[in-house]
Design a protein around this motif. Structure first.
Motif, PDB file in Angstrom:
ATOM      1  N   THR A 416       0.829  -1.207   0.000  1.00 43.39           N
ATOM      2  CA  THR A 416       0.000   0.000   0.000  1.00 43.39           C
ATOM      3  C   THR A 416       0.865   1.258   0.000  1.00 43.39           C
ATOM      4  OG1 THR A 416      -1.725  -1.183   1.226  1.00 43.39           O
ATOM      5  CG2 THR A 416      -1.834   1.214   1.221  1.00 43.39           C
ATOM      6  N   ARG A 417       1.884   1.255   0.815  1.00 46.15           N
ATOM      7  CA  ARG A 417       2.760   2.430   0.914  1.00 46.15           C
ATOM      8  C   ARG A 417       3.459   2.708  -0.412  1.00 46.15           C
ATOM      9  NH1 ARG A 417       4.958   1.471   5.593  1.00 46.15           N
ATOM     10  NH2 ARG A 417       6.462  -0.051   4.803  1.00 46.15           N
ATOM     11  N   GLN A 418       3.994   1.684  -1.048  1.00 45.54           N
ATOM     12  CA  GLN A 418       4.743   1.881  -2.284  1.00 45.54           C
ATOM     13  C   GLN A 418       3.840   2.244  -3.455  1.00 45.54           C
ATOM     14  OE1 GLN A 418       7.906   2.220  -2.468  1.00 45.54           O
ATOM     15  NE2 GLN A 418       8.186   1.718  -0.295  1.00 45.54           N
ATOM     16  N   VAL A 419       2.643   1.687  -3.510  1.00 42.69           N
ATOM     17  CA  VAL A 419       1.713   2.045  -4.583  1.00 42.69           C
ATOM     18  C   VAL A 419       1.315   3.509  -4.456  1.00 42.69           C
ATOM     19  CG1 VAL A 419      -0.626   1.698  -5.445  1.00 42.69           C
ATOM     20  CG2 VAL A 419       0.839  -0.273  -5.028  1.00 42.69           C
ATOM     21  N   ASP A 445      -8.601  -0.483  -3.474  1.00 42.94           N
ATOM     22  CA  ASP A 445      -8.257  -0.226  -4.876  1.00 42.94           C
ATOM     23  C   ASP A 445      -7.081  -1.102  -5.309  1.00 42.94           C
ATOM     24  OD1 ASP A 445     -10.168   1.783  -4.640  1.00 42.94           O
ATOM     25  OD2 ASP A 445      -8.653   3.282  -4.127  1.00 42.94           O
ATOM     26  N   ILE A 446      -6.135  -1.280  -4.410  1.00 39.78           N
ATOM     27  CA  ILE A 446      -4.945  -2.072  -4.719  1.00 39.78           C
ATOM     28  C   ILE A 446      -5.271  -3.557  -4.759  1.00 39.78           C
ATOM     29  CG2 ILE A 446      -2.616  -2.655  -3.910  1.00 39.78           C
ATOM     30  CD1 ILE A 446      -2.569   0.115  -2.547  1.00 39.78           C
ATOM     31  N   LEU A 450      -5.905  -8.624  -7.359  1.00 34.87           N
ATOM     32  CA  LEU A 450      -4.600  -9.081  -6.881  1.00 34.87           C
ATOM     33  C   LEU A 450      -4.653 -10.556  -6.489  1.00 34.87           C
ATOM     34  CD1 LEU A 450      -1.674  -8.542  -5.926  1.00 34.87           C
ATOM     35  CD2 LEU A 450      -2.630  -7.879  -3.701  1.00 34.87           C
ATOM     36  N   VAL A 451      -3.663 -11.303  -6.944  1.00 31.81           N
ATOM     37  CA  VAL A 451      -3.475 -12.694  -6.532  1.00 31.81           C
ATOM     38  C   VAL A 451      -2.088 -12.779  -5.909  1.00 31.81           C
ATOM     39  CG1 VAL A 451      -3.412 -15.106  -7.256  1.00 31.81           C
ATOM     40  CG2 VAL A 451      -4.904 -13.488  -8.444  1.00 31.81           C
ATOM     41  N   ILE A 510      -5.167   0.263 -10.852  1.00 29.95           N
ATOM     42  CA  ILE A 510      -5.399   0.701  -9.479  1.00 29.95           C
ATOM     43  C   ILE A 510      -6.047   2.082  -9.447  1.00 29.95           C
ATOM     44  CG2 ILE A 510      -4.247   1.375  -7.341  1.00 29.95           C
ATOM     45  CD1 ILE A 510      -2.195  -0.848  -7.899  1.00 29.95           C
ATOM     46  N   VAL A 511      -5.541   2.995 -10.260  1.00 33.68           N
ATOM     47  CA  VAL A 511      -6.129   4.334 -10.318  1.00 33.68           C
ATOM     48  C   VAL A 511      -7.548   4.271 -10.870  1.00 33.68           C
ATOM     49  CG1 VAL A 511      -5.944   6.604 -11.402  1.00 33.68           C
ATOM     50  CG2 VAL A 511      -3.906   5.501 -10.471  1.00 33.68           C
ATOM     51  N   GLY A 512      -7.770   3.389 -11.848  1.00 35.10           N
ATOM     52  CA  GLY A 512      -9.125   3.201 -12.369  1.00 35.10           C
ATOM     53  C   GLY A 512     -10.081   2.727 -11.291  1.00 35.10           C
TER      54      GLY A 512
END
Length: 778
Positions: A416-419, A445-446, A450-451, A510-512
């Motif tokens: 989460t922090r890096q995204v 959102d992230i 995600l898998v 993610i932004v979408g």
């Protein structure tokens, strides 16, 4: 009254359960339940012991056989349970492992650096809950055998040794007699391993307990992913005659079936295919397997086999499924992925260390606290797909942790922090307006699409309970977070070669997701506000914020009309609403429900919040994310806050429980600096702080105006001052109202705000000497 049962209570009334009797008395403490879940848990305990041998690098093949008589057999080619005498108990290692709770080789670091079984109760618990358990151990060129009935060692007199049964006559080993471990055959000097066959006890498990074959296959497949190179074979002898195998079935080798008798091995009955496969495995060896992994090769084998019809045990095909993967967690993520992938499988591996104080067994067998340097191996694989579902599987030493734990927390925190950091750095390219407070990437959102598979290997992990659902070892979070921070940052930012295009697609998704979430909330908020306004008109004195900002909307409850005028000019109308109240509201602690509802101020607050009151309060319907009490920094202001808190606690308690209620902290003084720093101001919040700040300014030779402004109320501030000190999220100071203990909070409100005056007076008298000005904000 003499002679009653109560009088007869003494030491003779106490019951002492010895050995494994306590397990049979309270099986739920060890396996959770006595239904299907508990039945499967017993099998996991035996399989995990074999897998621990593989983790130690001494086992390459595990076979699980489901016999027709309902028994289950687990065989491995590990080191074999020790057969020599354990000095403390004077029993063989086999009997110690299978009859003594909290006994095993996993309490220290010598035999197992990372193991799934840690409490030393797995095998012994399965033995206690089995009507019969047979164990065979290959060691020292010999095969050893021992049998148990409901956890007690002894000898069965099987009418047909080829078909052992729990119903056969059983002779229990007498106390103080040498163990019943016996030699029943010979094997090659280098052949080692363990075979455990057990029959679940119908006296323990209820009638609804059923074995779940699909669950077994999922668990075996999962293990084969997590231990690269380990071959696991599942043999099911319950399958009836079905004819020739279908064309899409891959033909593979069979494994040994039931033994002709206890004294003979049946390697000669396996067939040429088995011999060829075994020889190939031995030729490859662990070193070659490691070289393949380092070279990046990823192979997998999953097959079903139909043995010849002349196999022993009558007509019918035995279902055999075999699993072996060398790609590890990368293969696992690929298997779990559905939909179109947006990236390849990203893998992060590494090692970290941490200190932990634990109880260590010394040479005398005594436990002592010792600070130990632990090593944590981390192996994580992840990818994004174009879907919306999130799949995160986590493991500690191959044991699944469906409840997550510190390793998952560290992974999600770092990702989460890096995204967020990367999105901010590429805001223009990704069309993200950083000035808009709503434009913030959330964890949901992230996680969309995600898998991930998160695995760690540590010695003596701390689980929550014997069922090991959640990892609780706190330092693991930091180890995982630091490793992911470094490696994932290079991937998601595109700094690592070959990841730029992939990271671009991931960030766009993610932004979408963020934009879609914001738009959905706007639509929901518009509908909600419309419904609220249609159902009842809002109070005319409410200065509401703009719709569509439900996730960040703030309601300021302002004391007095004079402060309202300044607050209107100081607020951000996009997400900040204002509701003025006149003076002190009703003390709802003393009033009835009807009195509270008839009070204009209380009714207005409940209506504006929009989530109802009392038992019907629904926090999901609340129209604001924060409810902020903005009152003067004096005694009257503190009293008003207390009255408001009483209203929230009695009729809108979830607002406090979920941390949505705040108190604004306006300053008491403003110091205007002079000289080179003219135009700068310093705000203080108490007389003591003012005195200390002035002394510091004098000491640092910083000039200031003598006419220090003291605010008597919020209305004395101009809009800029109120915004900077109390309303602007970038510079204001808020105090979140917490309720750690509901019962204590209830007692405090009843004491301080209730009808009974004497207890309140006594409370003041008793605590007068302990009065501390620093504990109040006036």
């Amino acid at each position: 009254m003499a002679g009653t049962k109560k009088d007869a209570y003494g030491a003779g009334s106490l019951t002492v359960l010895e050995g494994l009797d306590a397990v049979r008395k309270r099986p739920g403490m060890y396996i959770g339940t006595t239904d299907s879940q508990g039945l499967m848990h017993c099998l996991w305990e035996i399989i995990d012991n074999a897998v621990d041998e593989a983790l130690a690098g001494v086992c390459t093949h595990i076979t699980v056989t489901l016999h027709r008589d309902g028994s289950i057999e687990v065989e491995d080619n590990g080191r074999g349970i020790p057969v020599d005498i354990e000095p403390k108990t004077k029993l063989t290692g086999v009997e110690v492992v299978l009859t003594k709770l909290h006994a095993g080789a996993k309490f220290g670091n010598a035999s197992y650096n990372a193991a799934g079984g840690l409490h030393g109760v797995g095998s012994s618990v399965v033995n206690a809950l089995s009507s019969r358990l047979d164990v065979e151990v290959d060691r020292n060129g010999q095969t050893y055998h021992m049998a148990f009935h409901q956890g007690h060692p002894g000898v069965y007199a099987d009418p047909d040794p080829a078909h052992p049964s729990p119903d056969a006559p059983f002779r229990k080993t007498r106390k103080n007699r040498p163990t019943e471990l016996e030699v029943i055959g010979k094997v090659g000097a280098r052949k080692t391993g363990t075979r455990i066959r057990y029959w679940a006890d119908p006296e323990i498990f209820n009638a609804t307990a059923r074995f779940d074959y699909d669950q077994l296959i999922d668990r075996v497949r999962q293990t084969s992913f997590l231990v690269p190179g380990l071959k696991i074979t599942v043999v099911d002898e319950h399958i009836e005659e079905t004819g020739e195998p279908s064309l899409d079935t891959m033909v593979e080798t069979d494994v040994p079936g039931a033994k002709a008798d206890r004294g003979e091995q049946i390697d000669d009955t396996q067939g040429a295919a088995v011999d060829a496969a075994q020889e190939a495995l031995e030729r490859t060896g662990a070193e070659d397997m490691q070289q393949e992994l380092q070279a990046g090769t990823e192979t997998a084998l999953e097959s079903t086999v139909a043995p010849p019809d002349d196999a022993k045990g009558g007509p019918g095909h035995r279902r055999v499924e075999e699993f072996c993967h060398t790609g590890g967690v990368v293969d696992f993520v690929d298997f779990l992925s559905h939909g179109e992938p947006l990236s390849t499988v990203w893998r992060m591996t590494g090692q970290g260390s941490y200190h932990e104080e634990t109880q260590v067994v010394d040479e005398k067998g005594d436990l002592h606290a010792q600070d130990i340097l632990r090593t944590c191996d981390v192996d994580i694989a992840m990818r994004w797909t174009n879907g919306y579902d999130t799949v995160i599987r986590s493991f500690v030493n191959v044991v699944a942790t469906p409840g997550g734990g510190t390793h998952v927390d560290g992974f999600l925190q770092a990702v989460t922090r890096q995204v967020r950091k990367t999105v901010e750095e590429n805001a223009r390219k990704l069309k993200v307006n950083l000035k808009d407070p709503k434009m913030k990437v959330e964890r949901d959102d992230i996680l969309a699409g995600l898998v991930a598979v998160v695995t760690v290997r540590i010695a003596e992990p701390q689980f929550q309970g014997q069922t090991k659902d959640v990892l609780g070892t706190a330092p693991v979070k930091g180890v995982v977070s630091r490793l992911v921070d470094k490696q994932f940052a290079e991937m998601v930012s595109g700094a690592r070669r070959g990841y730029k295009e992939q990271s671009g697609r991931v960030l766009e998704k993610i932004v979408g997701e963020m934009h879609a979430r914001i738009q959905a909330r706007k639509t929901k908020e518009v509908t909600r506000r419309k419904n609220a306004l249609e159902s009842a008109s809002m109070p005319p004195k409410l200065s509401d914020c703009q719709p569509g900002n439900d996730d960040i909307a703030e309601l300021f409850i302002v004391e007095g009309d004079s402060a309202l005028g300044t607050a209107k000019a100081a607020r951000n109308s996009a997400f900040q609403a204002l509701l003025p109240i006149r003076g002190k509201i009703l003390n709802v602690q003393k009033a009835s429900l009807a009195q509270m509802l008839s009070n204009k101020e209380c009714a207005a607050i409940i209506q504006v919040v929009g989530a109802g009151s009392g038992a019907t309060f629904d926090i999901d319907q609340a129209r604001y994310d924060k409810v902020i009490m903005m009152t003067d920094a004096d005694v009257d202001g503190a009293h008003i806050r207390t009255l408001l808190l009483t209203l929230f606690y009695r009729y809108m308690r979830p607002l406090i429980e979920h941390g949505h209620v705040y108190a604004a902290v306006p300053p008491l003084h403003r110091i205007a600096l002079t000289g080179p720093r003219k135009g700068e101001y310093i705000y203080t919040y108490s007389d003591d702080e003012l005195a200390g700040k002035l002394e510091q300014l004098d000491r640092d030779h910083i000039g200031y105006a003598d006419d220090i402004q003291r605010y008597k109320g919020l209305g004395e501030m101009d809009a800029n001052q109120l915004a900077d000190t109390t309303m602007d999220p970038r510079s204001r100071l808020l105090r979140r109202i917490r309720m750690e203990d509901a019962e204590q909070a209830n007692d405090i409100f009843s004491l301080l705000m209730g009808d009974e005056v004497p207890p309140r007076r006594q409370f003041i008298v008793d605590n007068a000497e302990d009065f501390d000005r620093s504990k109040i904000d006036t």
